[in-house]
Design an enzyme around this catalytic site. Structure first.
Site, PDB file in Angstrom:
ATOM      1  CG  ASP A  43      -2.001  -1.016   1.202  1.00  0.00           C
ATOM      2  OD1 ASP A  43      -2.233  -1.572   0.117  1.00  0.00           O
ATOM      3  OD2 ASP A  43      -2.606  -1.269   2.259  1.00  0.00           O
ATOM      4  N   PRO A  44       0.366   2.347  -0.619  1.00  0.00           N
ATOM      5  CG  PRO A  44      -0.599   3.748  -2.240  1.00  0.00           C
ATOM      6  CD  PRO A  44      -0.819   2.449  -1.515  1.00  0.00           C
TER       7      PRO A  44
END
Length: 328
Positions: A43-44
């Site tokens: 995930d970012p």
């Protein structure tokens, strides 16, 4: 340039952006064009180990997706967001704060084979559409539970209530000063203190959502929680010791020195025994033939000939068949 570049992915960068950064470094160094892929989405808002496969190593990226992962993550108690992390909107609040003793008592419930419901904000598909796209459009997303395995789950540390710096505690990724490490030490002190948050380490099977795990732990403690820090410290055989920053990646690209940090194709198969072949045997495998009468244990093997990777093969009853062939 057939092998692995391991990135220490920074906060805010998507996995596909990590792939683009490696492509750019290869281009800047004049290495030519290679097929590139990543070995597991991160995930970012997560940081840490992101394996990037280059060239023939992309044929092993699927195995990396299936591998175990290890994460450090912080649960902040008292607030739950719709995304289960700091990016989302608050949807629940609680005044209940657990103690360390209560957290430690609940963790065995979440160790071993468990069922978990993935977050609505995930890349899973519902009727052909990404769940996060439906959730962002305001639609109700109902995902089926899935079976995953938590191989180990333990506390690392928790924030000092006083806020005073701790001489033996590291600073957290969210900028918080963290208290002494519990693992292998005396945990009796502070067992009854209410915690605003806690940092855990989880060794998990493929398909495990740490945000869901954090949500469920908080619910089991009678409160709600949100992940405020998520760092992948291991993906399959790769660890942070192998990883480089984006700045280092760019520097190596400009200096045409990426090979200094390129791990061999074999590095993605460190749990697979090697099988040495003669040039003639290697030639037969490359033609799609089956080798007969090979003295090797049943199971997967990494076949090489004169130290050149030939194929990922499966041995069964002294017969060798190609699972993934390498064009080298």
């Amino acid at each position: 340039m057939h092998g692995w570049i391991i990135l220490d992915k920074p906060l805010g960068l998507g996995s596909t952006q990590g792939v683009s950064a490696v492509k750019r470094a290869l281009r800047d160094g004049g290495y030519g064009k290679f097929k590139i892929g990543h070995g597991g989405t991160l995930d970012p808002l997560a940081t840490g180990v992101l394996p990037i496969a280059i060239g023939e190593a992309t044929k092993l990226a699927g195995r990396m997706l299936d591998s175990d992962k290890i994460y450090d993550f912080t649960i902040r108690f008292g607030v739950q967001t719709d995304t289960l992390d700091g990016e989302g909107v608050e949807i629940a609040r609680s005044d209940i704060r657990p103690t360390l003793a209560e957290v430690e008592a609940i963790l065995p419930r979440f160790t071993g084979p468990i069922e978990q419901v993935p977050p609505a904000y995930s890349a899973l598909k519902v009727d052909g559409q990404r769940a996060y796209d439906l959730a962002r459009a305001g639609e109700e997303v109902v995902l089926a539970s899935r079976s995953v395995t938590i191989r180990s789950l333990s506390p690392i540390c928790h924030p000092r209530e006083s806020g005073d710096p701790s001489p033996d505690g590291p600073a957290g990724n969210d900028g918080e000063e963290l208290g002494p490490r519990f693992r292998g030490g005396d945990t009796s002190e502070g067992l009854d203190d209410a915690l605003d948050s806690i940092t855990l380490t989880a060794h998990v099977s493929k398909g495990t959502y740490i945000r869901s795990l954090a949500r469920d732990i908080a619910h089991a403690l009678g409160t709600v929680g949100t992940v405020t820090m998520l760092r992948r410290i291991r993906a399959g055989p790769f660890t942070l010791a192998d990883a480089i920053s984006l700045d280092k990646l760019a520097e190596l690209g400009h200096g045409r020195a990426l090979q200094e940090k390129l791990l061999p194709l074999r590095a993605g198969l460190d749990d697979i025994p090697a099988l040495s072949l003669t040039p003639d045997q290697a030639g037969l495998l490359r033609q799609g033939r089956v080798l007969i009468g090979i003295a090797a244990d049943d199971g997967l093997h990494f076949a090489t000939s004169e130290d050149i990777p030939v194929a990922l093969v499966e041995v069964l009853d002294r017969e060798v068949r190609v699972v993934r062939g390498f064009n080298l």
